[in-house]
Design a protein around this motif. Sequence first.
Motif, PDB file in Angstrom:
ATOM      1  N   ILE A 187       0.875  -1.540  -0.200  1.00 31.09           N
ATOM      2  CA  ILE A 187       0.469   0.248   0.304  1.00 31.09           C
ATOM      3  C   ILE A 187       1.032   0.808   0.314  1.00 31.09           C
ATOM      4  CG2 ILE A 187      -1.952  -1.273   1.257  1.00 31.09           C
ATOM      5  CD1 ILE A 187      -1.016   0.030   3.706  1.00 31.09           C
ATOM      6  N   VAL A 188       2.444   1.345  -0.380  1.00 32.83           N
ATOM      7  CA  VAL A 188       2.892   1.891  -0.351  1.00 32.83           C
ATOM      8  C   VAL A 188       3.507   2.777  -1.335  1.00 32.83           C
ATOM      9  CG1 VAL A 188       5.248   3.223   1.014  1.00 32.83           C
ATOM     10  CG2 VAL A 188       3.793   1.568   2.538  1.00 32.83           C
ATOM     11  N   PRO A 189       3.376   3.552  -1.904  1.00 31.29           N
ATOM     12  CA  PRO A 189       3.594   4.026  -3.005  1.00 31.29           C
ATOM     13  C   PRO A 189       4.984   4.018  -3.943  1.00 31.29           C
ATOM     14  CG  PRO A 189       1.695   5.696  -2.521  1.00 31.29           C
ATOM     15  CD  PRO A 189       2.294   4.876  -1.338  1.00 31.29           C
ATOM     16  N   PHE A 190       5.471   3.776  -4.704  1.00 31.08           N
ATOM     17  CA  PHE A 190       6.662   3.983  -5.174  1.00 31.08           C
ATOM     18  C   PHE A 190       7.686   2.573  -4.178  1.00 31.08           C
ATOM     19  CE2 PHE A 190       5.736   8.023  -5.552  1.00 31.08           C
ATOM     20  CZ  PHE A 190       5.941   8.765  -7.680  1.00 31.08           C
ATOM     21  N   TYR A 191       7.259   1.909  -3.394  1.00 27.47           N
ATOM     22  CA  TYR A 191       7.894   1.761  -1.908  1.00 27.47           C
ATOM     23  C   TYR A 191       7.730   0.138  -3.143  1.00 27.47           C
ATOM     24  CZ  TYR A 191       9.649  -1.792   1.718  1.00 27.47           C
ATOM     25  OH  TYR A 191      10.726  -2.302   2.109  1.00 27.47           O
ATOM     26  N   ASN A 192       6.468   0.281  -2.916  1.00 26.91           N
ATOM     27  CA  ASN A 192       5.780  -1.051  -3.577  1.00 26.91           C
ATOM     28  C   ASN A 192       6.175  -2.031  -5.552  1.00 26.91           C
ATOM     29  OD1 ASN A 192       4.400   0.588  -5.192  1.00 26.91           O
ATOM     30  ND2 ASN A 192       2.338  -0.150  -4.851  1.00 26.91           N
ATOM     31  N   PHE A 193       6.766  -0.752  -5.642  1.00 25.37           N
ATOM     32  CA  PHE A 193       7.907  -1.254  -6.505  1.00 25.37           C
ATOM     33  C   PHE A 193       8.981  -1.483  -6.650  1.00 25.37           C
ATOM     34  CE2 PHE A 193       4.560   0.916  -9.529  1.00 25.37           C
ATOM     35  CZ  PHE A 193       3.523  -0.123  -9.965  1.00 25.37           C
TER      36      PHE A 193
END
Length: 132
Positions: free
Chosen positions: A54-60
């Motif tokens: 659910i954390v943007p950028f960190y999920n990628f």
Amino acid sequence: MNYSNNMAAYDGIMSAFFAIYAVILVISFILSIVMIISMWKIFVKADKPGWAAIVPFYNFWVLSDIVANNNIMWFIFLFIPGLSAVSILVLYFGLAKSFGKGTGFAILTLLFPFIAAPILAFGSAEYEDKGL
């Protein structure tokens, strides 16, 4: 045709557009929730923190760690126009490979992630640290 008839027709058209928009919004919300839950479970299966989904950028970043053993190249490519599509393609194909699935499932993952992600998350597929 007078002004009141035109306004009634306009109101009817706008109501129809609003109803269609509301249905699309509800479907999008449901698919987003399905993807968040599925990615959370996929991350947990790969021994990564589920909340990373659910954390943007960190999920990628976590996805590139799962798929490419933290090869930063695929993460950086996500932010370069043109190469981002290639990076997504490689990451999704790598995700299917990391869970022991073949090319057909990888294509399903790319075209219909809201179907493939729950299959990976809640199915019998186990994470295999193959890497790219």
